[in-house]
Every structure is written in C-alpha cells, then in structure tokens.
Design a protein around this motif. Structure first.
Motif, short mmCIF file in Angstrom:
data_model
loop_
_atom_site.label_atom_id
_atom_site.label_comp_id
_atom_site.label_asym_id
_atom_site.label_seq_id
_atom_site.Cartn_x
_atom_site.Cartn_y
_atom_site.Cartn_z
N LEU A 7 12.56 56.90 13.51
CA LEU A 7 11.17 57.22 13.27
C LEU A 7 11.01 57.80 11.87
CD1 LEU A 7 10.38 58.88 16.72
CD2 LEU A 7 9.92 56.53 16.03
N SER A 72 14.56 62.81 17.90
CA SER A 72 13.61 62.83 19.00
C SER A 72 14.32 63.11 20.32
CB SER A 72 12.87 61.49 19.09
OG SER A 72 11.93 61.37 18.06
N GLU A 211 10.69 63.24 13.20
CA GLU A 211 9.55 62.90 12.35
C GLU A 211 9.12 64.05 11.45
OE1 GLU A 211 6.79 60.29 15.12
OE2 GLU A 211 8.15 61.56 16.25
N ARG A 294 8.22 60.42 23.21
CA ARG A 294 9.43 60.52 22.40
C ARG A 294 10.64 60.97 23.22
NH1 ARG A 294 5.23 59.94 19.84
NH2 ARG A 294 5.11 59.29 17.66
#
Length: 421
Positions: A7, A72, A211, A294
């Motif tokens: 991500l 994640s 992220e 996630r």
C-alpha cells in the motif's frame, strides 16, 4: 509465490490523528454514556478513568509494536511476529468480528438520527455503500472526509456542553463517587468495559501502518495525541451530562446529549446535536471500514482468510476486495440484526485484541521499547478484568464467535496440510 502489492505511504501525523479521533469520538460519545450510567450511575466517571488507563497501556503497546512492524494488520501482525500464528489469528479474528458488528451499529446509529420511521435499515445500508465507495477511492480521501467529520462533531459537542451548563441548572452534587449504585465496584468495572468500546479508535491508526509516512515517529505520536484529546472530550461531556441530567435520567435517555441540550432550554440547538451525531456515526463507520478492511487484507496474506481477499487495487492502492466483502457483510447485518447489545459484544472482541497486543509488546527487546514492561502487564490484566465483568450475554456471544473462528482456522490448517501428506 507472488509478492503482495504494498500500500502507498500517504498519511502524515495530522491525518493519522484525525482518523483516530473520527473513530473514537464517533463510536463513543453519542452511544455509550447511557449504558455506562445504567451499570454504575455516577460511578461511570471512575469507569471512564479506568477505561482510559487501560486504553493508555494498550496504546503504548500498539504504538511501539506499530513502529517496529509498520505494515497493515495491527495486532494480527504483531501477534504472529512476537507470539506465533495462533496468537495473531485470535487477535485478528477478535478485531474483524467485533469491528464488523461496530460498523453495523454505526450505520444504524446514523439512520436513527436522520431517517424517517421505518426507513432506518435502508438508510443504514445506503450509508455503508456510499462510504465504502469513498474508502475504495484511496486512503487520503478517507482522511480528508474524516477531518471534516471531526470538526462537525467537536462543534456539536461544544454546543452540548455550553447549552447544558449555561441553562440546565447543573448540580455538582450529582457527581457522587461514593459508589452508592447497587452494583458498587462491579458496576464501575462493567461501565469501564462498556466505555472501553469508545476508546478503541486508536487501533485504526496502527492498522494503517503500511500507509503512514515515517511510521516509527508518526504512529506513536498520533496514537498518544488522539487518545489524550479523546479522554479530555469524554471527561468534559460525562461531567456535563451527569451534573445536568443526573445518573437516573442519563441512564434512561436514548439520546442523552439531545436531552441535555433540551434541559438547557436551547431547543434550537437540538438539530445541531442531531447533525453532530450523524456525522460522528459516519466518521466512525468510515474509519472502521478502512481498519477492518486492512486487517482482513493482512489475514488473507497469511491464508487465515480466503487468499483472494489480499488483492490491492493497482490504481487507488487499497484492499478493494476486502473492503467490498466487508461492506456486503455489514449491509446484511444492518438489515437483519438487532444490535442493542453490540457495544458489549464489540468490547469483548477488542479487549481480546489488546490482550494479545500487550502480551506481544511484553516480548519486545529493550531497543524496540518505549515504555517499561510493567505497563504491558497492567494493560493485559486490565483487559482480562474488563472482559470478565462485561454483561454475561456479551461474554457468551463473544466466546462463541471466538471459538467458531478457532474451529475455522483448524479446518483451514488441516486442509492445507493434506496435499503434503
């Protein structure tokens, strides 16, 4: 084997704090004080302090684990890395199940405030569909929309506090902390378990670890800032509600913040509170959809959920299949399930999740630690005590669903092993 697509790291400290605030304020401030007052009366203030203390211990565990493992999945990943696959699965399953139910609860909360009678469930489904579409467009859009929601909620809460205290004839004698409620300390502990539901938003910050820019610095700061602001807001609102309404009237109200505004004579402000409640529910729902999606992505990467859920959309770089699947499940729940007891059920799953987080953080090496190990011992014990004092129906339902997940993983493990025999 194909390496899963990563991500994109697009979030800064402010974005992460906003996502955490959107989750915590939306989940708790409009929904949890009435059941907490039923359990403990004015003793809910002690329950709030206890819930905040347990949340702080859990937050330190989550922050230092997320800094070491910036990917994640949150405690699902930390449990696997520090304690083994089964511990990770228990944490991930508790989080996914509890927060999926919370998604449905937030959708129904939104609908209760804005939908005409009889249209609550369709309106809840519509909210899930629209916010899933927003979330699937990318995490930066999620953060931007959550920022707007947090501002609206805080404005509504300021209106509640000012109107109630100015015109509601507050009586500070109603803040009786002598445990005069019939259930005494048991009621206080039960209120803490219920109130813990409202502090669980900082988990969303950790689940976004893949992220976040500069995760070793950003995640710990965001977790602590979001938690500190939330404790301050909850404490202010709780004192206001108790002093103006009293424990009995607070416990009996389905919409205590609106009731407090009416007690202050500012009837024109009731729509402001309604808008704030709706915005809070939407903000929580948006952050929950992102966090659960996630964690599901991380579990699918390790084959603890179906592997086709681990796909990342190449354009928007979000776990598209996981989020769409989650939305379908939440919509079904919104249409068919009575979620009056969902707070206790969700607290069960989240407390199990943080129990694993504290145990995992306890095993970290000194160079990876930011706090003493004793804090993780206190956090783990706090989670166990709060689970044990939840309403019996919530504990039974949580234990049943947790056991179902264990049976599922046993079946998956044996199915994978058969071709090798």
């Amino acid at each position: 084997m194909t390496v899963p697509a990563p991500l994109a790291r697009r979030l800064g400290t402010t974005d992460a704090v906003v996502i955490g605030l959107g989750s915590m304020l939306g989940a708790g401030v409009f929904s949890v004080f009435a059941p907490a007052a039923q359990a403990a009366g004015a003793g809910l203030l002690l329950g709030l302090l206890l819930a905040g203390a347990v949340a702080y211990a859990n937050a330190t565990a989550s922050a230092q684990l997320a800094a070491q493992y910036p990917t994640s999945g949150g405690t699902y990943v930390y449990g696997r890395e520090r304690l083994g696959p089964w511990w990770g699965f228990v944490a991930g399953w508790g989080f996914v199940v509890g927060k999926t139910a919370s998604c449905a609860a937030m959708a129904l909360t939104f609908a209760a405030y804005v939908a005409p009678s009889g249209w609550e469930r369709p309106a809840g489904v519509a909210a899930v569909v629209v916010l899933t579409a927003v979330s699937c467009r990318g995490i930066t859009r999620t953060a931007r929309l959550t920022r707007v929601v947090v501002v609206v909620v805080l404005v509504a809460l300021v209106v509640v506090v000012v109107s109630a205290l100015v015109g509601g004839a507050p009586r500070w004698s109603r803040l009786d902390l002598t445990l005069s409620h019939a259930d005494g300390w048991y009621g206080v502990l039960q209120s803490a378990g219920l109130l813990f539901f409202a502090f669980a938003g900082y988990a969303r910050i950790a689940t976004l670890g893949e992220e976040v820019r500069d995760p070793r610095r950003t995640i710990p700061r965001a977790v602590h800032i979001a938690l500190a602001v939330t404790v301050l807001v909850y404490g202010t609102v709780a004192v206001t509600l108790l002093s103006v309404l009293g424990p009995d009237r607070l416990a009996a109200s389905a919409t205590p913040l609106a009731t407090a505004v009416q007690a202050g004579g500012w009837t024109w402000a009731v729509p402001v509170v309604t808008v704030g409640a709706a915005a809070a529910a939407l903000g929580a729902l948006l952050s929950l959809l992102a966090g659960v999606g996630r964690t599901s992505l991380a579990m699918a990467r390790h084959d603890d959920l179906p592997r086709w859920l681990d796909a990342v959309d190449p354009r928007h770089q979000v776990p598209l299949r996981a989020e769409v699947t989650l939305a379908v499940v939440v919509c079904v729940l919104v249409l068919i399930v009575d979620l009056r007891g969902v707070i206790g059920f969700s607290s069960f799953g989240v407390l199990v999740y943080y129990l694993v987080a504290n145990l995992a953080a306890f095993t970290q090496r000194q160079q990876d630690r930011r706090t003493p190990r004793g804090l993780q011992v206190a956090g783990a014990l706090g989670c166990v005590v709060l689970v044990a004092t939840l309403p019996p129906s919530s504990a039974v339902a949580g234990t049943t669903v947790l056991a179902a997940g264990v049976v599922y993983r046993l079946w998956r493990t044996r199915a994978r092993a058969r071709p090798q025999q």
